[in-house]
Structure formats: C-alpha cells, structure tokens
Design a protein around this motif. Sequence first.
Motif, PDB file in Angstrom:
ATOM      1  N   GLY A 134       0.820  -1.210   0.000  1.00 41.42           N
ATOM      2  CA  GLY A 134       0.000   0.000   0.000  1.00 41.42           C
ATOM      3  C   GLY A 134       0.850   1.254   0.000  1.00 41.42           C
ATOM      4  N   MET A 135       1.922   1.245   0.777  1.00 38.45           N
ATOM      5  CA  MET A 135       2.808   2.404   0.828  1.00 38.45           C
ATOM      6  C   MET A 135       3.521   2.600  -0.508  1.00 38.45           C
ATOM      7  SD  MET A 135       3.570   4.878   2.768  1.00 38.45           S
ATOM      8  CE  MET A 135       3.001   4.285   4.352  1.00 38.45           C
ATOM      9  N   GLU A 136       3.903   1.499  -1.142  1.00 38.79           N
ATOM     10  CA  GLU A 136       4.571   1.596  -2.442  1.00 38.79           C
ATOM     11  C   GLU A 136       3.611   2.125  -3.507  1.00 38.79           C
ATOM     12  OE1 GLU A 136       7.824   1.730  -4.730  1.00 38.79           O
ATOM     13  OE2 GLU A 136       7.758   1.269  -2.593  1.00 38.79           O
ATOM     14  N   GLU A 137       2.361   1.701  -3.443  1.00 36.51           N
ATOM     15  CA  GLU A 137       1.363   2.218  -4.384  1.00 36.51           C
ATOM     16  C   GLU A 137       1.133   3.712  -4.159  1.00 36.51           C
ATOM     17  OE1 GLU A 137      -2.073  -0.196  -3.796  1.00 36.51           O
ATOM     18  OE2 GLU A 137      -1.145  -1.990  -4.690  1.00 36.51           O
ATOM     19  N   THR A 138       1.084   4.113  -2.895  1.00 39.27           N
ATOM     20  CA  THR A 138       0.923   5.534  -2.576  1.00 39.27           C
ATOM     21  C   THR A 138       2.110   6.330  -3.086  1.00 39.27           C
ATOM     22  OG1 THR A 138      -0.389   5.041  -0.611  1.00 39.27           O
ATOM     23  CG2 THR A 138       0.675   7.206  -0.689  1.00 39.27           C
ATOM     24  N   ARG A 139       3.297   5.806  -2.864  1.00 39.19           N
ATOM     25  CA  ARG A 139       4.513   6.479  -3.341  1.00 39.19           C
ATOM     26  C   ARG A 139       4.481   6.631  -4.862  1.00 39.19           C
ATOM     27  NH1 ARG A 139       9.871   5.689  -4.826  1.00 39.19           N
ATOM     28  NH2 ARG A 139      11.347   7.040  -3.710  1.00 39.19           N
TER      29      ARG A 139
ATOM     30  N   ARG B 286       5.982  12.931   4.660  1.00 37.09           N
ATOM     31  CA  ARG B 286       6.507  11.757   5.359  1.00 37.09           C
ATOM     32  C   ARG B 286       7.314  10.865   4.421  1.00 37.09           C
ATOM     33  NH1 ARG B 286       2.061  10.027   7.082  1.00 37.09           N
ATOM     34  NH2 ARG B 286       1.698   8.243   5.722  1.00 37.09           N
ATOM     35  N   LEU B 287       6.866  10.751   3.174  1.00 35.76           N
ATOM     36  CA  LEU B 287       7.545   9.856   2.240  1.00 35.76           C
ATOM     37  C   LEU B 287       8.747  10.504   1.562  1.00 35.76           C
ATOM     38  CD1 LEU B 287       4.517   8.083   0.535  1.00 35.76           C
ATOM     39  CD2 LEU B 287       6.155   7.093   2.128  1.00 35.76           C
ATOM     40  N   PHE B 288       8.709  11.834   1.367  1.00 37.44           N
ATOM     41  CA  PHE B 288       9.762  12.474   0.572  1.00 37.44           C
ATOM     42  C   PHE B 288      10.498  13.603   1.293  1.00 37.44           C
ATOM     43  CE2 PHE B 288       6.776  10.589  -2.425  1.00 37.44           C
ATOM     44  CZ  PHE B 288       7.636   9.830  -3.195  1.00 37.44           C
ATOM     45  N   GLY B 289       9.925  14.167   2.320  1.00 29.34           N
ATOM     46  CA  GLY B 289      10.640  15.144   3.139  1.00 29.34           C
ATOM     47  C   GLY B 289      10.535  16.581   2.687  1.00 29.34           C
ATOM     48  N   SER B 290      10.622  16.827   1.379  1.00 24.14           N
ATOM     49  CA  SER B 290      10.555  18.198   0.866  1.00 24.14           C
ATOM     50  C   SER B 290      10.263  18.156  -0.636  1.00 24.14           C
ATOM     51  CB  SER B 290      11.868  18.944   1.111  1.00 24.14           C
ATOM     52  OG  SER B 290      12.899  18.426   0.287  1.00 24.14           O
ATOM     53  N   LYS B 291       9.922  19.297  -1.170  1.00 22.13           N
ATOM     54  CA  LYS B 291       9.658  19.388  -2.612  1.00 22.13           C
ATOM     55  C   LYS B 291      10.909  19.060  -3.422  1.00 22.13           C
ATOM     56  CE  LYS B 291       8.642  23.015  -5.942  1.00 22.13           C
ATOM     57  NZ  LYS B 291       8.022  24.336  -6.121  1.00 22.13           N
ATOM     58  N   ASP B 292      12.055  19.566  -2.999  1.00 22.47           N
ATOM     59  CA  ASP B 292      13.289  19.299  -3.742  1.00 22.47           C
ATOM     60  C   ASP B 292      13.637  17.811  -3.719  1.00 22.47           C
ATOM     61  OD1 ASP B 292      13.448  21.956  -4.355  1.00 22.47           O
ATOM     62  OD2 ASP B 292      15.156  22.391  -3.070  1.00 22.47           O
TER      63      ASP B 292
ATOM     64  N   ALA C 268      -0.229  16.570  -3.550  1.00 23.58           N
ATOM     65  CA  ALA C 268      -1.063  15.740  -2.676  1.00 23.58           C
ATOM     66  C   ALA C 268      -2.486  15.631  -3.224  1.00 23.58           C
ATOM     67  CB  ALA C 268      -1.075  16.330  -1.267  1.00 23.58           C
ATOM     68  N   LYS C 269      -3.029  16.759  -3.666  1.00 23.81           N
ATOM     69  CA  LYS C 269      -4.397  16.738  -4.209  1.00 23.81           C
ATOM     70  C   LYS C 269      -4.470  15.872  -5.454  1.00 23.81           C
ATOM     71  CE  LYS C 269      -8.157  19.784  -5.664  1.00 23.81           C
ATOM     72  NZ  LYS C 269      -8.584  21.191  -5.889  1.00 23.81           N
ATOM     73  N   ARG C 270      -3.494  15.997  -6.355  1.00 24.62           N
ATOM     74  CA  ARG C 270      -3.489  15.204  -7.587  1.00 24.62           C
ATOM     75  C   ARG C 270      -3.360  13.716  -7.269  1.00 24.62           C
ATOM     76  NH1 ARG C 270      -1.931  16.116 -13.157  1.00 24.62           N
ATOM     77  NH2 ARG C 270      -2.662  18.250 -12.776  1.00 24.62           N
ATOM     78  N   ALA C 271      -2.576  13.388  -6.232  1.00 24.70           N
ATOM     79  CA  ALA C 271      -2.354  11.982  -5.874  1.00 24.70           C
ATOM     80  C   ALA C 271      -3.409  11.434  -4.927  1.00 24.70           C
ATOM     81  CB  ALA C 271      -0.975  11.836  -5.236  1.00 24.70           C
ATOM     82  N   ALA C 272      -4.349  12.300  -4.508  1.00 25.11           N
ATOM     83  CA  ALA C 272      -5.418  11.910  -3.581  1.00 25.11           C
ATOM     84  C   ALA C 272      -4.862  11.418  -2.245  1.00 25.11           C
ATOM     85  CB  ALA C 272      -6.327  10.863  -4.214  1.00 25.11           C
ATOM     86  N   VAL C 273      -3.862  12.160  -1.732  1.00 24.06           N
ATOM     87  CA  VAL C 273      -3.310  11.883  -0.413  1.00 24.06           C
ATOM     88  C   VAL C 273      -3.194  13.208   0.327  1.00 24.06           C
ATOM     89  CG1 VAL C 273      -2.010   9.876  -1.215  1.00 24.06           C
ATOM     90  CG2 VAL C 273      -0.904  12.120  -1.164  1.00 24.06           C
ATOM     91  N   SER C 274      -2.779  13.141   1.590  1.00 22.67           N
ATOM     92  CA  SER C 274      -2.581  14.369   2.355  1.00 22.67           C
ATOM     93  C   SER C 274      -1.179  14.924   2.104  1.00 22.67           C
ATOM     94  CB  SER C 274      -2.765  14.102   3.852  1.00 22.67           C
ATOM     95  OG  SER C 274      -1.702  13.287   4.327  1.00 22.67           O
ATOM     96  N   LYS C 275      -1.028  16.218   2.333  1.00 20.89           N
ATOM     97  CA  LYS C 275       0.298  16.825   2.236  1.00 20.89           C
ATOM     98  C   LYS C 275       1.252  16.159   3.216  1.00 20.89           C
ATOM     99  CE  LYS C 275       2.784  21.171   2.963  1.00 20.89           C
ATOM    100  NZ  LYS C 275       2.662  22.599   3.350  1.00 20.89           N
ATOM    101  N   GLN C 276       0.736  15.807   4.386  1.00 22.37           N
ATOM    102  CA  GLN C 276       1.579  15.169   5.390  1.00 22.37           C
ATOM    103  C   GLN C 276       2.131  13.834   4.888  1.00 22.37           C
ATOM    104  OE1 GLN C 276       2.534  16.765   8.102  1.00 22.37           O
ATOM    105  NE2 GLN C 276       3.937  15.052   8.480  1.00 22.37           N
ATOM    106  N   THR C 277       1.347  13.108   4.110  1.00 24.31           N
ATOM    107  CA  THR C 277       1.828  11.847   3.536  1.00 24.31           C
ATOM    108  C   THR C 277       2.979  12.104   2.577  1.00 24.31           C
ATOM    109  OG1 THR C 277      -0.335  10.786   3.758  1.00 24.31           O
ATOM    110  CG2 THR C 277       1.179   9.847   2.137  1.00 24.31           C
ATOM    111  N   VAL C 278       2.845  13.142   1.763  1.00 18.15           N
ATOM    112  CA  VAL C 278       3.923  13.490   0.832  1.00 18.15           C
ATOM    113  C   VAL C 278       5.185  13.837   1.615  1.00 18.15           C
ATOM    114  CG1 VAL C 278       4.656  15.043  -1.010  1.00 18.15           C
ATOM    115  CG2 VAL C 278       2.271  14.306  -0.891  1.00 18.15           C
TER     116      VAL C 278
END
Length: 199
Positions: free
Chosen positions: A14-19, A56-62, A44-54
Amino acid sequence: MRKRVYRMDARARGMEETRGRILEAAHRLWLELAYDAVTLERVAKRAAVSKQTVLRLFGSKDRLAVAVADWQRPREEAARAAAPGDVQAAVAQLVDRYEEMGDANVRMLDLERRVPAVRHLLVQARDSHRQWIERVFAPFLAGGRGAARRRRVMAFYAATDVTLWKLLRRDFELSRTQSEAVMLDLVRGLMPGAGRTSP
C-alpha cells in the motif's frame, strides 16, 4: 506470525502504491507547470493523499523532484531504445519525448542556478543524454579517440539537444515533422557518407 507478516506485506504494498501515485502526480504536474508553481499541496491533491503523507515519504519538494527524476529515468530510457546506428528511429523517438517533456525541460533551465535540486536533475539528464548518444551513435564514433571523439560526441549532443527542439518548435514554430527533419539533417551531417533528408 503469518498474519503479522501478511499485514506487513500488505502495508508495504500500500505504501509503495501511494509512493507511486505521488511520483506520477508530481511528474505530470511538472510537465504542466513551472517548478515554483508545483506545491506539495497540489501534488497531494493530484495523488489523492494528504500533504503530510507526501512530506513523510519524501521530506521536501526538492527531494521529491530528485525522486521523480530517479523514478522517471528507466521509463525515459525505455522510451528511447533505438538500436545503435538506427539514426532515423532514434531521432523520431527523441522528438517524441521532447514533444511530451521539452517545454518542462526548458523551464527547468531557467532555475538551474537558483535551485540546487534542479541543478542536480539537469546534471543527471545531461549525463543520461550523453550516454544515449554514445550508445545510439556508437557506429559513427568508432575509431575516434581523445579530444576528437569528445568533440564528435558534443556535436551529436548539440544536434539533438532540447534547446534545438525549442528553437525549431517554439521560436520558429516549425511543425513536429519539419523539426524532426532538421534534426535528422544535422545528425546525418555528422555521419561520413550518409545522405541527407530531402527538403
């Protein structure tokens, strides 16, 4: 124990699919918009997840941008898989990629000196393009050594660079077919004994 392993496997999938959804969303947004206009909220909106999820998985935009580049690279290489020496197919595939990603690539050039992540992405992209040139045009580089070979590689690079595509397609407003023909003429001009395309 087996149930716990199953739950952990399901969670990891599930986490890999979200990523994957986040990477795809960010990639598509950067094709559409300038780097600065792509926010984590939009991703986050395009991926249908929360900003916090983004975060948590990637740390920053860069960091997300770097992850997108790493994720996209094998797909890009697969899309430009012409056989060595098959110049017409190689140029056609390359122009196909520029038609999809060229405008985004050109936008990135304006940010290279300001955004370290963009600089990192462009260094990787240039290295990848050079490797593509050395593979596809290998029959026309054979026998060359040292400075002469490097100069020939750079000539092929200049004849196939995204900035040439931008000059032809955006600045001079040539059609895709016309732009591809010009690029093919330039490439063939670097090949001893090869004919050129007809006008």
